[in-house]
Design an enzyme around this catalytic site. Structure first.
Site, PDB file in Angstrom:
ATOM      1  N   LYS A   9       0.830  -1.211   0.000  1.00  0.00           N
ATOM      2  CA  LYS A   9       0.000   0.000   0.000  1.00  0.00           C
ATOM      3  C   LYS A   9       0.870   1.269   0.000  1.00  0.00           C
ATOM      4  CE  LYS A   9      -3.914  -2.285   2.326  1.00  0.00           C
ATOM      5  NZ  LYS A   9      -4.776  -2.298   3.543  1.00  0.00           N
ATOM      6  N   TYR A  49     -12.640  -2.650  -2.499  1.00  0.00           N
ATOM      7  CA  TYR A  49     -13.139  -2.594  -1.119  1.00  0.00           C
ATOM      8  C   TYR A  49     -14.650  -2.356  -1.087  1.00  0.00           C
ATOM      9  CZ  TYR A  49      -8.371  -2.649   0.765  1.00  0.00           C
ATOM     10  OH  TYR A  49      -7.084  -3.023   1.126  1.00  0.00           O
ATOM     11  N   ASN A 112      -1.943   0.082   7.292  1.00  0.00           N
ATOM     12  CA  ASN A 112      -1.452  -1.256   7.660  1.00  0.00           C
ATOM     13  C   ASN A 112      -0.616  -1.914   6.562  1.00  0.00           C
ATOM     14  OD1 ASN A 112      -3.523  -1.948   5.966  1.00  0.00           O
ATOM     15  ND2 ASN A 112      -4.626  -3.221   7.420  1.00  0.00           N
ATOM     16  N   HIS A 115      -1.925  -5.512   1.557  1.00  0.00           N
ATOM     17  CA  HIS A 115      -3.154  -6.279   1.331  1.00  0.00           C
ATOM     18  C   HIS A 115      -2.759  -7.649   0.815  1.00  0.00           C
ATOM     19  CE1 HIS A 115      -7.011  -7.625  -0.223  1.00  0.00           C
ATOM     20  NE2 HIS A 115      -6.346  -7.995  -1.303  1.00  0.00           N
ATOM     21  N   GLU A 126      -9.172 -10.926  -7.645  1.00  0.00           N
ATOM     22  CA  GLU A 126      -8.253  -9.802  -7.406  1.00  0.00           C
ATOM     23  C   GLU A 126      -7.061  -9.809  -8.379  1.00  0.00           C
ATOM     24  OE1 GLU A 126      -9.293  -9.009  -2.714  1.00  0.00           O
ATOM     25  OE2 GLU A 126      -7.374  -9.940  -3.191  1.00  0.00           O
TER      26      GLU A 126
HETATM   27  P1  GDP Z   1      -7.502  -7.329   5.543  1.00  0.00           P
HETATM   28  O1  GDP Z   1      -7.971  -8.451   4.646  1.00  0.00           O
HETATM   29  O2  GDP Z   1      -6.665  -7.841   6.691  1.00  0.00           O
HETATM   30  O3  GDP Z   1      -6.809  -6.220   4.802  1.00  0.00           O
HETATM   31  O4  GDP Z   1      -8.802  -6.703   6.251  1.00  0.00           O
HETATM   32  P2  GDP Z   1     -10.279  -6.304   5.723  1.00  0.00           P
HETATM   33  O5  GDP Z   1     -10.561  -6.965   4.410  1.00  0.00           O
HETATM   34  O6  GDP Z   1     -11.223  -6.549   6.851  1.00  0.00           O
HETATM   35  O7  GDP Z   1     -10.195  -4.715   5.532  1.00  0.00           O
HETATM   36  C1  GDP Z   1      -9.627  -4.169   4.383  1.00  0.00           C
HETATM   37  C2  GDP Z   1      -8.834  -2.936   4.751  1.00  0.00           C
HETATM   38  O8  GDP Z   1      -9.726  -1.912   5.200  1.00  0.00           O
HETATM   39  C3  GDP Z   1      -7.850  -3.113   5.905  1.00  0.00           C
HETATM   40  O9  GDP Z   1      -6.611  -3.674   5.501  1.00  0.00           O
HETATM   41  C4  GDP Z   1      -7.694  -1.686   6.396  1.00  0.00           C
HETATM   42  O10 GDP Z   1      -6.803  -0.959   5.535  1.00  0.00           O
HETATM   43  C5  GDP Z   1      -9.100  -1.130   6.208  1.00  0.00           C
HETATM   44  N1  GDP Z   1      -9.876  -1.250   7.452  1.00  0.00           N
HETATM   45  C6  GDP Z   1     -10.548  -2.334   7.912  1.00  0.00           C
HETATM   46  N2  GDP Z   1     -11.161  -2.063   9.084  1.00  0.00           N
HETATM   47  C7  GDP Z   1     -10.872  -0.755   9.361  1.00  0.00           C
HETATM   48  C8  GDP Z   1     -11.223   0.129  10.437  1.00  0.00           C
HETATM   49  O11 GDP Z   1     -11.929  -0.227  11.384  1.00  0.00           O
HETATM   50  N3  GDP Z   1     -10.729   1.409  10.354  1.00  0.00           N
HETATM   51  C9  GDP Z   1      -9.959   1.826   9.316  1.00  0.00           C
HETATM   52  N4  GDP Z   1      -9.506   3.097   9.302  1.00  0.00           N
HETATM   53  N5  GDP Z   1      -9.610   1.024   8.286  1.00  0.00           N
HETATM   54  C10 GDP Z   1     -10.058  -0.246   8.311  1.00  0.00           C
END
Ligand code: GDP
Length: 148
Positions: A9, A49, A112, A115, A126
């Site tokens: 990212k 997303y 973070n 991805h 994807e």
């Molecule tokens: P991943 O598969 O571990 O990346 O997690 P997810 O698919 O649940 O979420 C996708 C991305 O959305 C995450 O990597 C974060 O960048 C963002 N994200 C998810 N939950 C949150 C949240 O509660 N707050 C914020 N700011 N970003 C979030």
């Protein structure tokens, strides 16, 4: 042999961490079969997303993901989807174990740094989203015979 999609990212690029993160995958014995830097559009971030579209933090994710380029990687290997998710660590870096990429390099969920596809079905969709036909290579790596 499975293939997964990884995105480094914009914070990875801004912080000069591309090499260190790519090394994690190489050191593990995985095979990089596609890699390119790209500036994401609002449209591709919205598609990627879409399951988060109604979340209050979604505008922030869009701004973050389009703020600088990402590095998209296609990575192959035995059990690569699970392996790369384990190397990546928990979504919230505060919960990611030390030794994982997020555990070692990230501090907050807002940034973070990586991805990784979470299932074979997601990976197939994807990979098509970020790589055109012909951009993912196929080659034999000498170390495939050693690491399996
Ligand atoms: P991943 O598969 O571990 O990346 O997690 P997810 O698919 O649940 O979420 C996708 C991305 O959305 C995450 O990597 C974060 O960048 C963002 N994200 C998810 N939950 C949150 C949240 O509660 N707050 C914020 N700011 N970003 C979030």
């Amino acid at each position: 042999m499975e293939t997964t999609l990884v995105l480094l990212k914009p914070d990875t690029i801004q912080r000069g961490l591309i090499g260190q993160i790519v090394s994690r995958f190489e050191n593990k014995g995985l095979k990089i079969v596609g890699m390119k830097m790209m500036l994401l559009s609002d449209e591709i971030v919205s598609e990627h997303y879409d399951f988060l579209a109604d979340k209050p933090f979604f505008p922030g994710i869009k701004a973050y993901m389009t703020s600088a380029p990402v590095v998209a990687m296609a990575i192959s290997g035995s059990n690569v989807i699970k392996t790369v998710r384990n190397l990546t660590g928990a979504t919230n870096p505060a919960e990611a174990l030390p030794g994982s990429i997020r555990g070692d390099f990230a501090l907050t969920i807002d940034a973070n740094i990586i991805h990784a596809s979470d299932s074979a079905e997601t990976a197939a969709v994807e990979l098509k989203r970020f790589f055109k036909d012909g951009e993912i290579t196929s080659y034999e790596k000498i170390s495939d015979k050693i690491v399996g």
